[in-house]
Design a protein around this motif. Structure first.
Motif, short mmCIF file in Angstrom:
data_model
loop_
_atom_site.label_atom_id
_atom_site.label_comp_id
_atom_site.label_asym_id
_atom_site.label_seq_id
_atom_site.Cartn_x
_atom_site.Cartn_y
_atom_site.Cartn_z
N GLY A 20 38.21 29.70 43.18
CA GLY A 20 38.78 30.68 44.11
C GLY A 20 37.82 31.82 44.31
N ALA A 21 38.34 32.97 44.64
CA ALA A 21 37.50 34.13 44.90
C ALA A 21 36.83 34.64 43.63
CB ALA A 21 38.34 35.25 45.52
N SER A 22 35.64 35.19 43.80
CA SER A 22 34.94 35.84 42.70
C SER A 22 35.43 37.28 42.57
CB SER A 22 33.43 35.82 42.94
OG SER A 22 32.93 34.50 42.95
N CYS A 23 35.08 37.93 41.48
CA CYS A 23 35.41 39.34 41.30
C CYS A 23 34.23 40.03 40.64
CB CYS A 23 36.68 39.51 40.46
SG CYS A 23 36.60 38.80 38.80
N TYR A 24 34.02 41.30 40.98
CA TYR A 24 32.83 42.01 40.51
C TYR A 24 33.13 43.35 39.86
CZ TYR A 24 30.82 38.43 43.45
OH TYR A 24 30.50 37.21 44.01
N THR A 25 34.40 43.73 39.82
CA THR A 25 34.80 44.95 39.13
C THR A 25 35.94 44.60 38.19
OG1 THR A 25 36.51 45.58 40.74
CG2 THR A 25 34.24 46.34 41.16
N GLU A 26 36.13 45.44 37.18
CA GLU A 26 37.19 45.15 36.22
C GLU A 26 38.56 45.12 36.89
OE1 GLU A 26 39.03 47.09 32.15
OE2 GLU A 26 36.86 47.19 32.46
N SER A 27 38.82 46.03 37.79
CA SER A 27 40.13 46.06 38.44
C SER A 27 40.36 44.80 39.26
CB SER A 27 40.29 47.31 39.30
OG SER A 27 39.32 47.34 40.33
N ALA A 28 39.32 44.35 39.97
CA ALA A 28 39.46 43.14 40.78
C ALA A 28 39.63 41.91 39.88
CB ALA A 28 38.23 42.97 41.67
N CYS A 29 38.91 41.87 38.77
CA CYS A 29 39.02 40.72 37.87
C CYS A 29 40.39 40.68 37.20
CB CYS A 29 37.90 40.75 36.83
SG CYS A 29 36.25 40.41 37.51
N LYS A 30 40.91 41.84 36.82
CA LYS A 30 42.26 41.87 36.25
C LYS A 30 43.27 41.31 37.25
CE LYS A 30 41.77 45.82 33.09
NZ LYS A 30 42.12 47.26 32.89
N SER A 31 43.13 41.68 38.50
CA SER A 31 44.04 41.19 39.54
C SER A 31 43.91 39.68 39.70
CB SER A 31 43.74 41.90 40.86
OG SER A 31 44.58 41.44 41.89
N GLN A 32 42.68 39.18 39.67
CA GLN A 32 42.45 37.74 39.78
C GLN A 32 43.11 36.99 38.63
OE1 GLN A 32 41.58 36.80 42.81
NE2 GLN A 32 39.67 35.75 42.29
N VAL A 33 42.93 37.50 37.40
CA VAL A 33 43.48 36.83 36.23
C VAL A 33 45.01 36.82 36.28
CG1 VAL A 33 43.61 36.85 33.70
CG2 VAL A 33 41.43 37.30 34.83
#
Length: 201
Positions: free
Chosen positions: A55-68
């Motif tokens: 799926g989509a990549s993430c490059y900041t902690e906030s974005a990665c938390k949302s992805q997880v």
């Protein structure tokens, strides 16, 4: 069901001897839901299996938390699993995100689930490889797992497609895994394009 995990990482557990572990963002930090059940993982595991989330990549902690969080919701609500399927995930921000964690059996590679750590790289790595930061984090995390006696020192590393019929973890990621000293060729499924001869080059 109450979350019985004790896997929120103690800061003192971040470094053992000369092995420095990457930052592990705990379940409570990313806002995990409680699992509906759990099964213990057989430790130390002899396998580490690498996935991508496709799926989509993430490059900041906030974005990665949302992805997880989104991945956990999908795995629980759509797949009907007890929890997020992976033991850990790695974001483009260079952090490791605690999934089921060290102690609990994942849902990521069928018959290997009870004997492997499932580590998923956040993103789609079929035509694009993970960043050097993500790969460095993966390899540092594997060393960390050995130092914690969660992986056996002689563990085997392979990609998801070597265990079941899938294209995961994507061609670009899969083709760079064999640079690692613990990578082992396993023919796996028809979706595994490598041959033993290619892996020995």
């Amino acid at each position: 069901m109450a979350d019985v995990r004790t896997a929120d990482v103690d800061p003192a557990f971040q470094e053992i001897g000369s092995v420095s572990c990457p930052r592990i963002v705990t379940r409570s930090e990313w806002g995990a839901r409680s699992p509906t059940s759990y099964t213990w993982l057989s430790l130390p595991t002899p396998y580490a299996i690498v996935h991508h989330t496709d799926g989509a990549s993430c490059y900041t902690e906030s974005a990665c938390k949302s992805q997880v969080k989104g991945i956990q919701n999908y795995h629980m609500d759509s797949n009907g699993w007890w929890d997020i399927g992976y033991n850990f995930l790695i974001g483009g921000d260079g952090n490791v995100y605690e999934g089921r964690g060290w102690y609990y059996k994942g849902s990521h590679a069928s018959s290997y689930n009870g004997y492997a750590l499932g580590i998923s790289m956040i993103g789609d790595f079929d035509s694009t490889a993970p960043s050097s930061l993500m790969m460095e984090t993966l390899y540092q995390f594997l060393d960390c797992a050995v130092s914690k006696e969660m992986l056996t020192p002689g563990y085997t590393l392979f990609g998801h497609r070597q265990a079941v019929s899938t294209t995961c973890p994507g061609n670009s990621l899969y083709y760079i895994l064999d640079d690692h000293e613990h990578y082992q060729y396993i023919s796996g499924s028809v979706d595994n394009p490598k041959t033993a001869e290619q892996c020995s080059l």
